[in-house]
Design an enzyme around this catalytic site. Structure first.
Site, PDB file in Angstrom:
ATOM      1  CG  ASP A 343      -0.124  -0.074   2.531  1.00  0.00           C
ATOM      2  OD1 ASP A 343       0.733  -0.973   2.622  1.00  0.00           O
ATOM      3  OD2 ASP A 343      -0.355   0.737   3.438  1.00  0.00           O
ATOM      4  CD  GLU A 344      -1.085   4.658   2.987  1.00  0.00           C
ATOM      5  OE1 GLU A 344      -1.948   5.515   3.206  1.00  0.00           O
ATOM      6  OE2 GLU A 344      -0.395   4.146   3.878  1.00  0.00           O
TER       7      GLU A 344
HETATM    8  C1  TNX Z   1      -3.822   3.768   5.822  1.00  0.00           C
HETATM    9  S1  TNX Z   1      -4.776   1.026   5.371  1.00  0.00           S
HETATM   10  C2  TNX Z   1      -2.805   2.836   5.919  1.00  0.00           C
HETATM   11  C3  TNX Z   1      -2.117   2.656   7.193  1.00  0.00           C
HETATM   12  C4  TNX Z   1      -2.575   3.647   8.222  1.00  0.00           C
HETATM   13  C5  TNX Z   1      -4.074   3.763   8.163  1.00  0.00           C
HETATM   14  C6  TNX Z   1      -4.644   4.633   9.222  1.00  0.00           C
HETATM   15  C7  TNX Z   1      -3.433   0.942   4.714  1.00  0.00           C
HETATM   16  C8  TNX Z   1      -3.242  -0.170   3.852  1.00  0.00           C
HETATM   17  N1  TNX Z   1      -2.552   1.923   4.953  1.00  0.00           N
HETATM   18  O1  TNX Z   1      -0.724   2.759   6.982  1.00  0.00           O
HETATM   19  O2  TNX Z   1      -2.168   3.191   9.472  1.00  0.00           O
HETATM   20  O3  TNX Z   1      -4.424   4.290   6.912  1.00  0.00           O
HETATM   21  O4  TNX Z   1      -6.036   4.585   9.205  1.00  0.00           O
END
Ligand code: TNX
Length: 529
Positions: A343-344
């Site tokens: 993710d991200e």
């Molecule tokens: C998004 S959910 C993230 C996390 C954070 C979360 C906080 C996801 C796959 N990545 O790194 O902790 O939001 O709500």
């Protein structure tokens, strides 16, 4: 004083006085309201019917279990403990037809067609029978029976202190039950704030009570590396030494991890390990300079920004590292899954990301596991056995459906346990909105994501991210009651459940949860009893 308020106080005062001098009424054999109250079961079974009569549990009641079902029998005996006798109920193997008045846990092969987790619970004046085809079904039958026992049995102290109370009466009923979804999960982010082995075990206990069957452990992120990797020891020496806010962090040795896996398996819960990559990797990048493209170790990170870190996807050593990490964890993980995060990632081109996921997927496969990733992996070349965990409310993993992959629904605006309950919740985040109890309950995973057909939905999981949490009390506060709501979303068929009815049953859990010492949020949406 305003007159309306004065009148209200007078009414309350009168009620309080009169409760000290109860009116003389002849008590009925069975209190009338018991029958009109819903059964205090959560998640609610597929089918439950009250019947006439009741079962008397006494000090002499014996629990008979057919061979493989002794785990459920032991659980029941331990749970009752000394709550109403000098000895816990005896557990015996089922040899011949047991006498009336017994608890019997036995195999019923036709339930195989309903699924391994199916069970039937019959309570009548002549006995209690739990039928299942597999030990897991018997265990769930026992959990249902447990929820019909007095909440006070949840007190550890009461179970170990000898008492001599009257026999226990249980209302006659028949429950025929099996879950809607195979995936009924919870996730703990032990990377942002570490939890001890005992705290994870407590969460597993709470999950078992609600028939949840997957615990996903988010074992590595920018702020912490939480699992011993013998071939890369600095991961825990450096990466494990801190957490959000600069606390001491911590990590699980492989022996401790194996202990968690065993404790979970005893409760029919599969551990799903996650090592998030290629982003969310600052803890690894701080532990080993060679994992960085510029060869320079990063400083440890205790903040909460996301998206800045990435493994060096062009270096071969990165894949040696990943192979070692996945290999060591896979070797101590009996469950079939390995979660690679994904993710991200903001520091790579789409092409780099795609190539990275390809290689990682084949490494996961080589170690005999199915790959799971957050929904960012949807556009990559997924194998049919891979699984997408859908979390971003405004996207859909629909484009991956042609690949045959399955989806776990963790849509943040419904299933994230780290969102605030309302604007005044002291901890938690709000980026996906406010998630009150009704929001976490009132949705259908099968139709929640556009373009994802119901048959592709494996089930539901509630992630609990811990940027704003300090300790297990905070984890419990955000998880309950919403995790219980998600447990029912995952277990109970959609036509059987409504928010209005659930609210009442949820309110009935407060005595049990209080006896468990659970720090749950007493949401004003619920009439706690
Ligand atoms: C998004 S959910 C993230 C996390 C954070 C979360 C906080 C996801 C796959 N990545 O790194 O902790 O939001 O709500």
């Amino acid at each position: 004083m305003r007159p309306r308020l004065a009148a209200a106080i007078l009414v309350l005062f009168t009620a309080a006085c009169s409760s000290r001098t109860p009116p003389r009424v002849t008590p009925k054999a069975v209190p009338a309201q018991v029958d009109t109250m819903p059964l205090p079961l959560l998640p609610f079974p597929r089918q439950a019917e009250r019947a006439a009569g009741e079962f008397q549990f006494t000090q002499a009641t014996v629990i008979y279990a057919e061979g493989p079902f002794s785990a459920g029998a032991r659980f029941l005996s331990d749970h009752i403990g000394l709550a109403f006798g000098a000895q816990p109920p005896r557990v015996e193997p089922l040899a011949q037809e047991p006498a009336d008045g017994s608890v019997v846990i036995r195999r019923n092969t036709p339930l195989k067609n309903v699924g391994a987790e199916a069970y039937e619970l019959q309570i009548s004046s002549t006995g209690i029978i739990i039928l299942a085809d597999e030990p897991v079904g018997a265990f769930y039958g026992v959990q249902t029976l447990r929820q019909l026992l007095p909440p006070s049995f949840e007190y550890e102290a009461l179970r170990s202190a000898r008492r001599n109370p009257p026999p226990l009466m249980l209302p006659a009923l028949v429950v025929r039950d099996s879950p809607r979804f195979v995936w009924r999960g919870a996730m703990l982010d032990v990377a942002r704030h570490f939890l001890t082995v005992d705290e994870v075990k407590r969460y597993l206990d709470l999950m078992a009570l609600h028939k949840l069957n997957r615990l996903h452990l988010h074992l590595a992120d920018d702020q912490g590396w939480r699992i011993e990797i013998r071939s890369w020891p600095n991961l825990t020496v450096v990466g494990g030494s801190t957490e959000v806010g600069g606390g001491p962090g911590g990590f699980y040795t492989q022996a401790q991890y194996a202990d968690i896996v065993k404790y979970a398996a005893d409760r029919f819960i599969t551990i799903v390990p996650e090592i998030d990559m290629p982003g969310h990797t600052n803890a690894a990048l701080a532990s080993y300079a060679e994992l960085n493209c510029d060869g320079l170790a990063r400083p440890v990170f205790t903040g909460t920004e996301v998206g800045f870190s990435t493994l060096c996807v062009e270096k071969e050593i990165t894949y040696t590292f990943i192979n070692d990490v996945i290999g060591e964890i896979a070797a101590i993980t009996p469950g079939p899954y390995f979660h690679v995060g994904g993710d991200e990632v903001k520091a790579l081109t789409p092409g780099q990301y795609l190539g990275f996921v390809d290689r990682v997927q084949s490494i996961v496969q080589k170690h005999g596991k199915q790959m799971i990733g957050w929904d960012e992996i949807a556009p990559t070349n997924l194998l049919p056995s891979s699984i997408i965990q859908h979390w971003r409310p405004k996207t859909t993993p629909a484009e991956a459906m042609g690949k045959g992959v399955k989806v776990i629904m963790s849509i943040a605006s419904k299933a994230y346990l780290d969102m605030k309950y309302d604007a005044s919740t002291p901890i938690g985040l709000t980026w996906a909105g406010i998630v009150n109890v009704q929001t976490s309950y009132d949705w259908d995973p099968a139709t929640a994501a556009e373009g994802v057909p119901p048959a592709s939905v494996l089930g539901v999981e509630g992630p609990l991210w811990s940027e704003t949490l300090a300790n297990i009390r905070d984890f419990e506060y955000l998880a309950f009651p919403r995790l219980a709501a998600l447990a029912e979303v995952g277990w109970t068929p959609q036509p059987v459940r409504t928010w209005e009815e659930f609210r009442v049953r949820l309110g009935m859990q407060s005595a049990r949860w209080t006896a468990l010492g659970l720090n749950f949020y007493r949401s004003p949406e619920i009439d706690w009893r």
